[in-house]
Design a protein around this motif. Sequence first.
Motif, PDB file in Angstrom:
ATOM      1  N   TRP A 382     -13.434  -7.928  -8.756  1.00  0.00           N
ATOM      2  CA  TRP A 382     -12.881  -6.878  -7.974  1.00  0.00           C
ATOM      3  C   TRP A 382     -11.867  -7.494  -6.793  1.00  0.00           C
ATOM      4  CZ3 TRP A 382     -12.954  -2.284  -9.565  1.00  0.00           C
ATOM      5  CH2 TRP A 382     -13.870  -1.904 -10.440  1.00  0.00           C
ATOM      6  N   GLU A 383     -12.237  -8.777  -6.381  1.00  0.00           N
ATOM      7  CA  GLU A 383     -11.456  -9.446  -5.294  1.00  0.00           C
ATOM      8  C   GLU A 383     -10.238  -9.902  -6.024  1.00  0.00           C
ATOM      9  OE1 GLU A 383     -12.000  -9.924  -2.127  1.00  0.00           O
ATOM     10  OE2 GLU A 383     -13.821  -8.639  -2.337  1.00  0.00           O
ATOM     11  N   ALA A 384     -10.163 -10.402  -7.120  1.00  0.00           N
ATOM     12  CA  ALA A 384      -8.693 -10.673  -7.694  1.00  0.00           C
ATOM     13  C   ALA A 384      -7.902  -9.559  -7.920  1.00  0.00           C
ATOM     14  CB  ALA A 384      -9.236 -11.428  -9.026  1.00  0.00           C
ATOM     15  N   GLN A 385      -8.416  -8.294  -8.320  1.00  0.00           N
ATOM     16  CA  GLN A 385      -7.800  -7.002  -8.476  1.00  0.00           C
ATOM     17  C   GLN A 385      -7.263  -6.774  -7.078  1.00  0.00           C
ATOM     18  OE1 GLN A 385      -9.677  -3.839 -10.643  1.00  0.00           O
ATOM     19  NE2 GLN A 385     -11.135  -5.432 -11.381  1.00  0.00           N
ATOM     20  N   PHE A 386      -7.888  -6.597  -5.955  1.00  0.00           N
ATOM     21  CA  PHE A 386      -7.418  -6.435  -4.471  1.00  0.00           C
ATOM     22  C   PHE A 386      -6.152  -7.272  -4.284  1.00  0.00           C
ATOM     23  CE2 PHE A 386     -12.084  -4.929  -3.575  1.00  0.00           C
ATOM     24  CZ  PHE A 386     -11.684  -3.867  -4.127  1.00  0.00           C
ATOM     25  N   ALA A 387      -6.662  -8.586  -4.666  1.00  0.00           N
ATOM     26  CA  ALA A 387      -5.278  -9.651  -4.239  1.00  0.00           C
ATOM     27  C   ALA A 387      -4.067  -9.218  -4.940  1.00  0.00           C
ATOM     28  CB  ALA A 387      -5.933 -10.885  -4.703  1.00  0.00           C
ATOM     29  N   CYS A 388      -4.234  -8.701  -6.238  1.00  0.00           N
ATOM     30  CA  CYS A 388      -2.871  -8.105  -6.774  1.00  0.00           C
ATOM     31  C   CYS A 388      -2.391  -6.818  -6.659  1.00  0.00           C
ATOM     32  CB  CYS A 388      -3.201  -8.203  -8.549  1.00  0.00           C
ATOM     33  SG  CYS A 388      -3.677  -9.738  -9.154  1.00  0.00           S
ATOM     34  N   ALA A 389      -3.101  -6.105  -5.560  1.00  0.00           N
ATOM     35  CA  ALA A 389      -2.787  -4.606  -5.689  1.00  0.00           C
ATOM     36  C   ALA A 389      -1.649  -4.583  -4.631  1.00  0.00           C
ATOM     37  CB  ALA A 389      -3.859  -4.104  -4.989  1.00  0.00           C
ATOM     38  N   LEU A 390      -0.775  -3.756  -4.703  1.00  0.00           N
ATOM     39  CA  LEU A 390       0.415  -3.307  -3.590  1.00  0.00           C
ATOM     40  C   LEU A 390      -0.117  -3.120  -2.453  1.00  0.00           C
ATOM     41  CD1 LEU A 390       3.004  -1.502  -5.650  1.00  0.00           C
ATOM     42  CD2 LEU A 390       3.373  -3.792  -4.665  1.00  0.00           C
ATOM     43  N   ASP A 391      -0.913  -2.295  -2.250  1.00  0.00           N
ATOM     44  CA  ASP A 391      -1.839  -2.061  -1.001  1.00  0.00           C
ATOM     45  C   ASP A 391      -3.526  -2.251  -1.223  1.00  0.00           C
ATOM     46  OD1 ASP A 391      -2.697  -0.790   1.332  1.00  0.00           O
ATOM     47  OD2 ASP A 391      -2.206   1.266   0.731  1.00  0.00           O
ATOM     48  N   PRO A 392      -3.738  -3.456  -0.696  1.00  0.00           N
ATOM     49  CA  PRO A 392      -5.081  -4.225  -0.995  1.00  0.00           C
ATOM     50  C   PRO A 392      -6.286  -3.368  -0.199  1.00  0.00           C
ATOM     51  CG  PRO A 392      -3.654  -5.865  -0.855  1.00  0.00           C
ATOM     52  CD  PRO A 392      -2.843  -4.758  -0.472  1.00  0.00           C
ATOM     53  N   GLU A 393      -5.689  -2.925   1.051  1.00  0.00           N
ATOM     54  CA  GLU A 393      -6.567  -2.329   1.921  1.00  0.00           C
ATOM     55  C   GLU A 393      -7.084  -0.927   1.563  1.00  0.00           C
ATOM     56  OE1 GLU A 393      -5.754  -0.399   6.282  1.00  0.00           O
ATOM     57  OE2 GLU A 393      -4.755  -2.122   6.037  1.00  0.00           O
ATOM     58  N   THR A 394      -6.224  -0.146   0.999  1.00  0.00           N
ATOM     59  CA  THR A 394      -6.408   0.991   0.449  1.00  0.00           C
ATOM     60  C   THR A 394      -7.140   1.010  -0.928  1.00  0.00           C
ATOM     61  OG1 THR A 394      -4.443   2.253   1.339  1.00  0.00           O
ATOM     62  CG2 THR A 394      -5.610   3.261  -0.307  1.00  0.00           C
ATOM     63  N   ALA A 395      -7.141  -0.242  -1.748  1.00  0.00           N
ATOM     64  CA  ALA A 395      -7.764  -0.086  -2.879  1.00  0.00           C
ATOM     65  C   ALA A 395      -9.143  -0.458  -2.599  1.00  0.00           C
ATOM     66  CB  ALA A 395      -7.157  -1.387  -3.773  1.00  0.00           C
ATOM     67  N   ARG A 396      -9.430  -1.325  -1.710  1.00  0.00           N
ATOM     68  CA  ARG A 396     -10.714  -2.025  -1.111  1.00  0.00           C
ATOM     69  C   ARG A 396     -11.411  -0.841  -0.637  1.00  0.00           C
ATOM     70  NH1 ARG A 396     -12.626  -6.854  -0.371  1.00  0.00           N
ATOM     71  NH2 ARG A 396     -10.550  -7.795  -0.386  1.00  0.00           N
ATOM     72  N   ALA A 397     -10.824   0.154   0.260  1.00  0.00           N
ATOM     73  CA  ALA A 397     -11.328   1.122   0.973  1.00  0.00           C
ATOM     74  C   ALA A 397     -12.128   2.167   0.150  1.00  0.00           C
ATOM     75  CB  ALA A 397     -10.412   1.743   1.980  1.00  0.00           C
ATOM     76  N   ILE A 398     -11.258   2.517  -0.941  1.00  0.00           N
ATOM     77  CA  ILE A 398     -11.476   3.527  -2.077  1.00  0.00           C
ATOM     78  C   ILE A 398     -12.956   2.957  -2.718  1.00  0.00           C
ATOM     79  CG2 ILE A 398     -10.970   4.618  -4.222  1.00  0.00           C
ATOM     80  CD1 ILE A 398      -8.383   4.925  -2.905  1.00  0.00           C
ATOM     81  N   ARG A 399     -13.002   1.860  -3.155  1.00  0.00           N
ATOM     82  CA  ARG A 399     -14.049   1.203  -3.960  1.00  0.00           C
ATOM     83  C   ARG A 399     -15.126   1.232  -3.224  1.00  0.00           C
ATOM     84  NH1 ARG A 399     -16.328  -0.812  -7.827  1.00  0.00           N
ATOM     85  NH2 ARG A 399     -17.784  -2.770  -7.709  1.00  0.00           N
ATOM     86  N   ASP A 400     -15.106   0.486  -1.728  1.00  0.00           N
ATOM     87  CA  ASP A 400     -16.320   0.422  -1.040  1.00  0.00           C
ATOM     88  C   ASP A 400     -16.850   1.725  -0.833  1.00  0.00           C
ATOM     89  OD1 ASP A 400     -15.875  -2.409  -1.180  1.00  0.00           O
ATOM     90  OD2 ASP A 400     -14.994  -2.556   0.814  1.00  0.00           O
TER      91      ASP A 400
END
Length: 436
Positions: A382-400
């Motif tokens: 998951w951390e590597a996925q967030f690092a690759c995302a155009l908008d890591p902040e939003t991706a992380r917030a949705i999962r968390d």
Amino acid sequence: MREYTTQMDAARKGILTKEMEIVAKKERMPKEQLMKLVAEGKAVICANKRHACLDPEGVGSMLRTKINVNLGVSRDVKNYDAELEKVMSAVRMGAEAIMDLSSHGDTQPFRRKLTGECPAMIGTVPVYDSVIHYQRDLDTLTAKDFIDVIRLHAEDGVDFVTLHCGITRRTIDQIRKHKRKMNIVSRGGSLVFAWMSMTGEENPFYEYFDEILDICEEYDVTISLGDACRPGCLADATDVCQIEELVRLGELTKRAWEHNVQVMVEGPGHVPLDQIAANMEVQKSICMGAPFYVLGPLVTDIAPGYDHITSAIGGAVAAMNGAAFLCYVTPAEHLALPNLEDVKAGIIASKIAAHAADIAKGIPGAREQDDRMADARRALDWEAQFACALDPETARAIRDARLPEDDHSDTCSMCGKFCAVRSMNKALAGEHIDIL
């Protein structure tokens, strides 16, 4: 003293500028190839001599697709500090250009702050600022007044200016004769049209184009030839007013190149999906490959509140077919001045469109981030996925916010242990696959 006047002049003389070196490295392109594109006018490096903090970018169909963010205050929303916050947020999110479209207040300090502190390309529309700068009604301004504001913006370090040079007094008759649904929706174009209508004079940006070229050559300001007759609805797309103006922009492009002045050409607007590729091909032919800068295009007229999506659909198709520069559109388009959240949504939508087009065009390195994402997803990292995302902040917030009930760090709350990736990883490793 520099041995050249503009980036185009340097390229034609075989001089590799520091800006060209930086852009070539970013684009993974041989310096000689980039220099040839700049010399031919097929790529531009918008870099005013006075914009000292600029991080240069190249704009051209063979380069990565760039995005522009429009910002600035209005009479109803006049907080310059809030606009500056949007600017810095846009740059952090990857916008390569900022256009200051301010239409109220003392605009010069904000403009100078942008060119003094912002590393992105800075663009303006001087005709907006003319009424504000002189604090006089439009019909009292003279051609000299308009030209003097262009010089003022050049002196302030602006990298590119949108000038609506392509509409003439003939356009007044065309608009009346062809009875478009939306007439002219370009704010700058409508001001020039109104000025001509009230004064009876020719478009000063067309009539005094050579004088404007002298200013732009002196400061190395790129001219973005504005499309005053861009379609503001699907019904007006690719009509005679739009195409006739484009032909004139092609003629003006040639004249600018004769002065070593870099040029971008602006394009539509609202265009049905099936007409976008043809629009790009027509522009490339008429304007000889000069970088095409498009607003959208928006592929439907019925999505207020979601026009960042309608423009991203059109932008991806446009960029895949030759557009070099996408002007972002926010959810507030047609409705209000965008706030910080609108700006973010518009930027991300435009970046998705630009990135998708770059992959389709085979731009070097464009797919590397996607391949890293695929590796991260296969590993359920998951951390590597967030690092690759155009908008890591939003991706992380949705999962968390929606973690699975059980402590399964390798799954999400949609599939849980039914996760196909988890099952395949275990099956291929010869492990027992527990579902219940």
